[in-house]
Design an enzyme around this catalytic site. Structure first.
Site, PDB file in Angstrom:
ATOM      1  N   TYR A   1     -14.996   1.659   8.201  1.00 32.04           N
ATOM      2  CA  TYR A   1     -13.595   2.013   8.436  1.00 32.04           C
ATOM      3  C   TYR A   1     -13.384   2.488   9.873  1.00 32.04           C
ATOM      4  O   TYR A   1     -12.496   1.988  10.584  1.00 32.04           O
ATOM      5  CB  TYR A   1     -13.154   3.091   7.447  1.00 32.04           C
TER       6      TYR A   1
ATOM      7  N   GLY B   1       0.813  -1.212   0.000  1.00 26.93           N
ATOM      8  CA  GLY B   1       0.000   0.000   0.000  1.00 26.93           C
ATOM      9  C   GLY B   1       0.845   1.260   0.000  1.00 26.93           C
ATOM     10  O   GLY B   1       2.082   1.207   0.055  1.00 26.93           O
TER      11      GLY B   1
ATOM     12  N   THR C   1      -6.220  -3.444  -2.451  1.00 32.12           N
ATOM     13  CA  THR C   1      -6.045  -2.026  -2.766  1.00 32.12           C
ATOM     14  C   THR C   1      -4.567  -1.651  -2.898  1.00 32.12           C
ATOM     15  O   THR C   1      -4.255  -0.588  -3.431  1.00 32.12           O
ATOM     16  CB  THR C   1      -6.697  -1.124  -1.693  1.00 32.12           C
TER      17      THR C   1
END
Length: 318
Positions: free
Chosen positions: A147, A13, A38
């Site tokens: 989140y 990431g 991601t």
């Protein structure tokens, strides 16, 4: 001199890859794990021939074991609004199951452990600036909750392992961070503004742009995290830049640095979007001797250069 073996979850990431670079530069051997939901393998491409580095593609929501490690940095999680709105269940799983598995690994090998938490733990804060003692103002069932609550839960699990299993843990609450290796148009303010301006599209500001954020350049953030891991502090520590700016002023700054004349347009503010966001970093200054060094214009120039190179190379926005 080798300082030991460090595991970085979410190592492909934006932040995880910069952390891998910093640890290698300090003399650690590093193993990065990432399921690439991601994260991007390209963020680690420059380390392929580094003898002290290893990458494994795996999902930490399943039990895993990479062998003996001395440090565990748990950075795996979708982090941008676009990502966690699409991957909400995965976000909750990595904050819960993934956190348990990372902590079990630290427990098994008596490793030091650090989790990347977030300023989102404070929600839409009623205290300003935000201190670590503030418990937050968070909607536990809103669109951002996948989140916010995954990170709040991961902090609770981390403190439980510290209290009940004596794992040597640390918690960093990360405020808005920017720099090279962010994905264009990933839902965060800076990549969105740059993507739109470079594409000749109007820059979108949500609400009237009076909401504030505090932007920290990635190298400053990583230095603070490194200092925290090497401290004896077990409760949360804010790492961020306390220089506050409105989103509208930030959009105007980006547009000016790009030499763009695209218009700025306004759209409704998303639900639960924080109106103010600014860290109180007095604890980091006192305990870690840390403070940000890179000013906003300097950091933006470095980041915009990276984005322009990505666009010139035909990199996709997502």
């Amino acid at each position: 001199m080798n300082h030991g073996r460090a595991l970085v979850t979410g190592g492909a990431g934006f932040l995880g890859s910069h952390l891998c670079d910093a640890l290698l530069a300090e003399g650690y051997s590093v193993i990065a794990v990432d399921n690439l939901l991601t994260g991007r393998a390209a963020n680690l491409e420059h380390l392929k021939t580094e003898p002290q580095f290893e990458f494994r593609q795996l999902d930490i929501c399943e039990p895993f074991d990479c062998g003996k490690v001395d440090y565990v940095f748990h950075f795996a999680s979708p982090a941008s609004p676009v990502d966690y709105s699409i991957h909400g269940i995965a976000t909750l799983k990595v904050g819960s199951l993934g956190t348990f598995h990372a902590l079990e690994l630290a427990r098994q090998y008596s490793a030091k452990y650090l989790i990347s938490s977030t300023s989102e733990c404070y929600g839409d804060p009623l205290e300003h600036p935000q201190r670590e003692t503030y418990w937050g103002h968070v909607n536990p069932i809103g669109p951002r909750s996948v989140y916010d609550e995954s990170k709040r839960f991961s902090e609770a699990v981390t403190m439980a392992y510290f209290r009940y299993h004596k794992v040597d843990t640390r918690i960093v609450r990360i405020f808005n961070t920017y720099g090279p290796r962010m994905r264009l148009n990933d839902g965060r303010a800076l990549p969105n503004f740059v993507y739109q301006a470079l594409a000749g599209q109007p820059i979108t500001v949500y609400g009237d742009g009076s909401q504030t954020r505090s932007f920290c350049y990635v190298s400053d953030l990583i230095e603070g995290i490194y200092r925290l891991m090497n401290s004896d502090e077990h409760e949360p520590v804010n790492i961020g830049n306390p220089q506050e700016i409105t989103i509208l002023a930030f959009a105007e700054r980006v547009r000016a640095l790009l030499g763009s004349d695209v218009p700025i347009i306004f759209k409704p503010l998303p639900q639960d979007d924080p109106k103010q966001r600014c860290p109180d970093i007095s604890k980091a200054k006192r305990l870690l001797g840390w403070g940000p060094k890179v000013n906003l214009d300097e950091g933006l120039r470095l980041t915009l250069k990276f984005f322009q190179q990505q666009v010139a190379a035909g990199e996709p926005a997502r």
